[in-house]
Motif scaffolding. Structure first.
Motif, PDB file in Angstrom:
ATOM      1  N   HIS A 159      38.830  12.725 -85.404  1.00 25.03           N
ATOM      2  CA  HIS A 159      40.274  12.747 -85.152  1.00 25.03           C
ATOM      3  C   HIS A 159      40.560  13.126 -83.687  1.00 25.03           C
ATOM      4  O   HIS A 159      41.351  12.466 -83.009  1.00 25.03           O
ATOM      5  CB  HIS A 159      40.927  13.760 -86.100  1.00 25.03           C
ATOM      6  CG  HIS A 159      42.422  13.792 -86.056  1.00 25.03           C
ATOM      7  ND1 HIS A 159      43.212  12.652 -86.096  1.00 25.03           N
ATOM      8  CD2 HIS A 159      43.287  14.831 -85.955  1.00 25.03           C
ATOM      9  CE1 HIS A 159      44.487  12.997 -86.039  1.00 25.03           C
ATOM     10  NE2 HIS A 159      44.571  14.300 -85.950  1.00 25.03           N
ATOM     11  N   ASP A 166      44.628  13.580 -90.209  1.00 28.00           N
ATOM     12  CA  ASP A 166      45.344  14.843 -90.391  1.00 28.00           C
ATOM     13  C   ASP A 166      45.693  15.063 -91.861  1.00 28.00           C
ATOM     14  O   ASP A 166      45.583  16.186 -92.374  1.00 28.00           O
ATOM     15  CB  ASP A 166      46.611  14.846 -89.524  1.00 28.00           C
ATOM     16  CG  ASP A 166      47.271  16.195 -89.460  1.00 28.00           C
ATOM     17  OD1 ASP A 166      48.324  16.377 -90.107  1.00 28.00           O
ATOM     18  OD2 ASP A 166      46.671  17.113 -88.853  1.00 28.00           O
ATOM     19  N   LEU A 204      37.379  16.263 -88.177  1.00 28.93           N
ATOM     20  CA  LEU A 204      38.084  16.826 -87.010  1.00 28.93           C
ATOM     21  C   LEU A 204      37.517  16.227 -85.725  1.00 28.93           C
ATOM     22  O   LEU A 204      38.260  15.854 -84.812  1.00 28.93           O
ATOM     23  CB  LEU A 204      37.938  18.357 -86.989  1.00 28.93           C
ATOM     24  CG  LEU A 204      38.781  19.088 -85.941  1.00 28.93           C
ATOM     25  CD1 LEU A 204      40.282  18.871 -86.169  1.00 28.93           C
ATOM     26  CD2 LEU A 204      38.462  20.587 -85.944  1.00 28.93           C
ATOM     27  N   THR A 245      47.413  21.975 -88.659  1.00 32.28           N
ATOM     28  CA  THR A 245      46.237  21.695 -89.502  1.00 32.28           C
ATOM     29  C   THR A 245      45.073  22.618 -89.171  1.00 32.28           C
ATOM     30  O   THR A 245      44.450  23.204 -90.069  1.00 32.28           O
ATOM     31  CB  THR A 245      45.833  20.220 -89.315  1.00 32.28           C
ATOM     32  OG1 THR A 245      46.950  19.399 -89.665  1.00 32.28           O
ATOM     33  CG2 THR A 245      44.632  19.860 -90.165  1.00 32.28           C
ATOM     34  N   VAL A 246      44.787  22.788 -87.894  1.00 34.11           N
ATOM     35  CA  VAL A 246      43.638  23.628 -87.497  1.00 34.11           C
ATOM     36  C   VAL A 246      43.839  25.077 -87.954  1.00 34.11           C
ATOM     37  O   VAL A 246      42.909  25.736 -88.417  1.00 34.11           O
ATOM     38  CB  VAL A 246      43.408  23.565 -85.963  1.00 34.11           C
ATOM     39  CG1 VAL A 246      42.467  24.671 -85.488  1.00 34.11           C
ATOM     40  CG2 VAL A 246      42.835  22.200 -85.580  1.00 34.11           C
ATOM     41  N   LEU A 254      42.458  16.048 -93.662  1.00 31.12           N
ATOM     42  CA  LEU A 254      42.087  17.443 -93.340  1.00 31.12           C
ATOM     43  C   LEU A 254      42.934  18.426 -94.155  1.00 31.12           C
ATOM     44  O   LEU A 254      42.444  19.449 -94.631  1.00 31.12           O
ATOM     45  CB  LEU A 254      42.246  17.702 -91.840  1.00 31.12           C
ATOM     46  CG  LEU A 254      41.146  17.124 -90.946  1.00 31.12           C
ATOM     47  CD1 LEU A 254      41.564  17.118 -89.480  1.00 31.12           C
ATOM     48  CD2 LEU A 254      39.837  17.913 -91.121  1.00 31.12           C
ATOM     49  N   LYS A 308      34.605  19.241 -90.537  1.00 27.42           N
ATOM     50  CA  LYS A 308      34.237  19.238 -89.109  1.00 27.42           C
ATOM     51  C   LYS A 308      33.978  17.815 -88.613  1.00 27.42           C
ATOM     52  O   LYS A 308      34.354  17.462 -87.496  1.00 27.42           O
ATOM     53  CB  LYS A 308      33.036  20.161 -88.870  1.00 27.42           C
ATOM     54  CG  LYS A 308      33.444  21.631 -88.925  1.00 27.42           C
ATOM     55  CD  LYS A 308      32.304  22.636 -88.860  1.00 27.42           C
ATOM     56  CE  LYS A 308      32.854  24.062 -88.975  1.00 27.42           C
ATOM     57  NZ  LYS A 308      31.800  25.078 -89.161  1.00 27.42           N
ATOM     58  N   LEU A 353      48.328  18.889 -84.902  1.00 23.02           N
ATOM     59  CA  LEU A 353      46.937  19.376 -84.875  1.00 23.02           C
ATOM     60  C   LEU A 353      46.901  20.896 -85.066  1.00 23.02           C
ATOM     61  O   LEU A 353      46.095  21.426 -85.827  1.00 23.02           O
ATOM     62  CB  LEU A 353      46.302  18.997 -83.527  1.00 23.02           C
ATOM     63  CG  LEU A 353      44.860  19.437 -83.291  1.00 23.02           C
ATOM     64  CD1 LEU A 353      43.896  18.710 -84.238  1.00 23.02           C
ATOM     65  CD2 LEU A 353      44.447  19.182 -81.832  1.00 23.02           C
TER      66      LEU A 353
END
Lengths: 108, 108, 108, 108
Positions: free
Chosen positions: D79, C55, D76, D102-103, C58, D73, D99
């Motif tokens: 993760h 995380d 992700l 972050t996304v 990212l 990607k 999550l």
């Protein structure tokens, strides 16, 4: 934060017919945003028909894109907090592959 | 490539009421794409009302985003080839600042 | 606003070897931003080697993307205000097709 | 598909010092992609120093953005398949909020 659905939800568990289980409040919020987006799209059509200056139309398109992104983020929140969490906690890891495919489409 | 409007167009030159000057063919194309997008947005509303599984709704949103991006690109093409070119060739560089502001909104 | 290069610039006109003509101030700004980005990319590599929690990595990637977008926007500004304007005002509309191809790649 | 880490991983469970647990193969892949990106960023700096035509530089920036997106990607994926799954299956739903934050940054 939207009260998470604590009890197990058959809605997500049934692979043949998975359902979402948003609260009425979230559904009303999403529907009113989509109504506005629908109106904005109609408005853009009108602008094209009336030969509105392109720069103004492009700015309207950018506004609709942002509005759509917001709807997507609200849906993703609800989905992660309910079905993704429930299915994973029931050991159904297939939801992760499904989530990856969808999130990649929404990423830059 | 869409036949460029060779002759000067008063449509862009008049600062008080700038107009776009797409061909009928481009306008029909844009309008039919926007009709489809409007239908898709209504479809997403229906999905929310019917508690359709979120992943399916998110994929529909991604499809509408792509369709909107295409409309934006067609408009930008027409705008650059007509009004931006004509206004710049008439020495009106203000169109560049306007274009920059709009393109930045459409960029990642 | 960056003082626009008023005089005609051979840099853009020569099709065989087009050159940009940023001011030293813009070049220094771009170079220092790119230095920072280079350092951030090295930092991300370090994070991967040290098994840093995904995380956090990212979030670093998202920061580098934003930094890169800013560099892209500064470049686009300079390009539109100089070469695109000059080439169009010299009647060279090919720059519009070139610009369209590039801007579409930078759009969502 | 990368063999999922079946056994529980202390790496994700320890809130004070969460670690990722990529396979060596994934780490090597990520590191070589980041090496290339680092080289591309250095290349863009060189282009700026050499007054390379802006359109060419903008295209290089777009290429680095795509390369970075790919790294994002892959991360992700790893993760979601490891830490997110494991933490959720241990009842730690805080990973979902993390999550989401972050996304959303990685989304359009």
């Amino acid at each position: 934060m939207e009260p998470r659905q604590s009890e197990e939800h058959p809605a997500c568990a049934n692979p043949t017919e998975r359902k979402s289980h948003h609260s009425e409040k979230v559904k009303t919020n999403l529907t009113s945003r989509l109504n506005r987006i629908e109106g904005q799209v109609r408005g853009i059509k009108k602008m094209i028909e009336n030969d509105t200056y392109c720069d103004d139309v492009l700015n309207q398109i950018s506004a609709v894109q942002s509005a759509l992104n917001s709807v997507g983020k609200i849906l993703l929140e609800g989905h992660l907090r309910s079905c993704v969490t429930e299915r994973l906690q029931e050991g159904d890891t297939e939801v992760i592959e499904e989530l990856l495919t969808t999130v990649k489409k929404l990423m830059k």
